[in-house]
Motif scaffolding. Structure first.
Motif, PDB file in Angstrom:
ATOM      1  N   ALA A  32       0.821  -1.211   0.000  1.00 44.64           N
ATOM      2  CA  ALA A  32       0.000   0.000   0.000  1.00 44.64           C
ATOM      3  C   ALA A  32       0.857   1.265   0.000  1.00 44.64           C
ATOM      4  N   LYS A  33       2.119   1.148   0.409  1.00 47.44           N
ATOM      5  CA  LYS A  33       3.018   2.307   0.447  1.00 47.44           C
ATOM      6  C   LYS A  33       3.753   2.525  -0.873  1.00 47.44           C
ATOM      7  N   ALA A  34       3.499   1.677  -1.854  1.00 49.51           N
ATOM      8  CA  ALA A  34       4.168   1.820  -3.150  1.00 49.51           C
ATOM      9  C   ALA A  34       3.738   3.123  -3.809  1.00 49.51           C
ATOM     10  N   PRO A  35       4.689   3.865  -4.357  1.00 50.90           N
ATOM     11  CA  PRO A  35       4.312   5.099  -5.043  1.00 50.90           C
ATOM     12  C   PRO A  35       3.487   4.783  -6.292  1.00 50.90           C
ATOM     13  N   THR A  36       2.570   5.675  -6.618  1.00 48.96           N
ATOM     14  CA  THR A  36       1.712   5.453  -7.778  1.00 48.96           C
ATOM     15  C   THR A  36       2.357   5.927  -9.076  1.00 48.96           C
ATOM     16  N   ARG A  37       3.442   6.685  -8.977  1.00 51.50           N
ATOM     17  CA  ARG A  37       4.173   7.108 -10.170  1.00 51.50           C
ATOM     18  C   ARG A  37       5.662   6.969  -9.922  1.00 51.50           C
ATOM     19  N   THR A  39       9.418   7.428  -9.094  1.00 49.97           N
ATOM     20  CA  THR A  39      10.063   8.260  -8.090  1.00 49.97           C
ATOM     21  C   THR A  39      11.563   8.180  -8.283  1.00 49.97           C
ATOM     22  N   SER A  47      10.071   2.466 -10.232  1.00 47.59           N
ATOM     23  CA  SER A  47       8.686   2.250 -10.639  1.00 47.59           C
ATOM     24  C   SER A  47       8.190   0.986  -9.941  1.00 47.59           C
ATOM     25  N   CYS A  48       6.961   1.053  -9.448  1.00 46.51           N
ATOM     26  CA  CYS A  48       6.422  -0.082  -8.684  1.00 46.51           C
ATOM     27  C   CYS A  48       5.132  -0.610  -9.292  1.00 46.51           C
ATOM     28  N   GLU A  49       4.975  -1.921  -9.169  1.00 48.47           N
ATOM     29  CA  GLU A  49       3.727  -2.615  -9.484  1.00 48.47           C
ATOM     30  C   GLU A  49       3.458  -3.528  -8.307  1.00 48.47           C
ATOM     31  N   CYS A  53       9.195  -3.332  -6.903  1.00 52.51           N
ATOM     32  CA  CYS A  53       9.681  -2.103  -7.522  1.00 52.51           C
ATOM     33  C   CYS A  53      11.003  -2.392  -8.223  1.00 52.51           C
TER      34      CYS A  53
END
Length: 97
Positions: A32-37, A39, A47-49, A53
Motif C-alpha cells: 500500500a506504500k508503493a508510489p503510484t508514479r 520516483t 517504478s512499482c507494481e 519495484c
C-alpha cells in the motif's frame, strides 16, 4: 570471403555488448506504500507494481546506503538488490531499522 570474416568477428563479440545491466529491485513489506508514479532517488528512477519495484540508473553507492534511502521514501522492504548486490537478512534488518 573478407565480409564473412568481419561478420563472424562481429557476431562473436556481440554477447559482450548485449549484457544486461545488473538488476536493481526491491519488494515492499507493505504494498500500500508503493508510489503510484515513478520516483527518483539518488538518480535511480523507481517504478512499482504492487509490492515489487524496479529501478534504472542511479548513483554509484553501496547497496546498503541505497536501501536506506529508498526505505526513507517507500517504507520497509523484505528484499533489496542494488545493481546486482543482494542484501542479506542482517543487512535488510539494518536497512529497515
Amino acid at each position: 570471403m573478407r565480409v564473412l570474416l568481419i561478420a563472424a568477428a562481429l557476431f562473436a563479440t556481440a554477447p559482450a555488448f548485449a549484457q544486461a545491466p545488473a538488476a536493481t529491485r526491491l519488494t515492499l513489506a507493505d504494498p500500500a506504500k508503493a508510489p503510484t508514479r515513478a520516483t527518483i532517488i539518488d538518480g535511480a528512477r523507481w517504478s512499482c507494481e504492487g509490492a515489487t519495484c524496479t529501478a534504472a540508473g542511479g548513483t554509484e553507492q553501496p547497496a546498503t546506503r541505497a536501501c536506506r534511502r529508498v526505505v526513507q521514501k517507500f517504507g520497509a522492504v523484505t528484499e533489496f538488490s542494488y545493481k546486482g548486490t543482494e542484501l542479506s537478512a542482517d543487512e535488510l534488518a539494518a536497512c529497515n531499522a
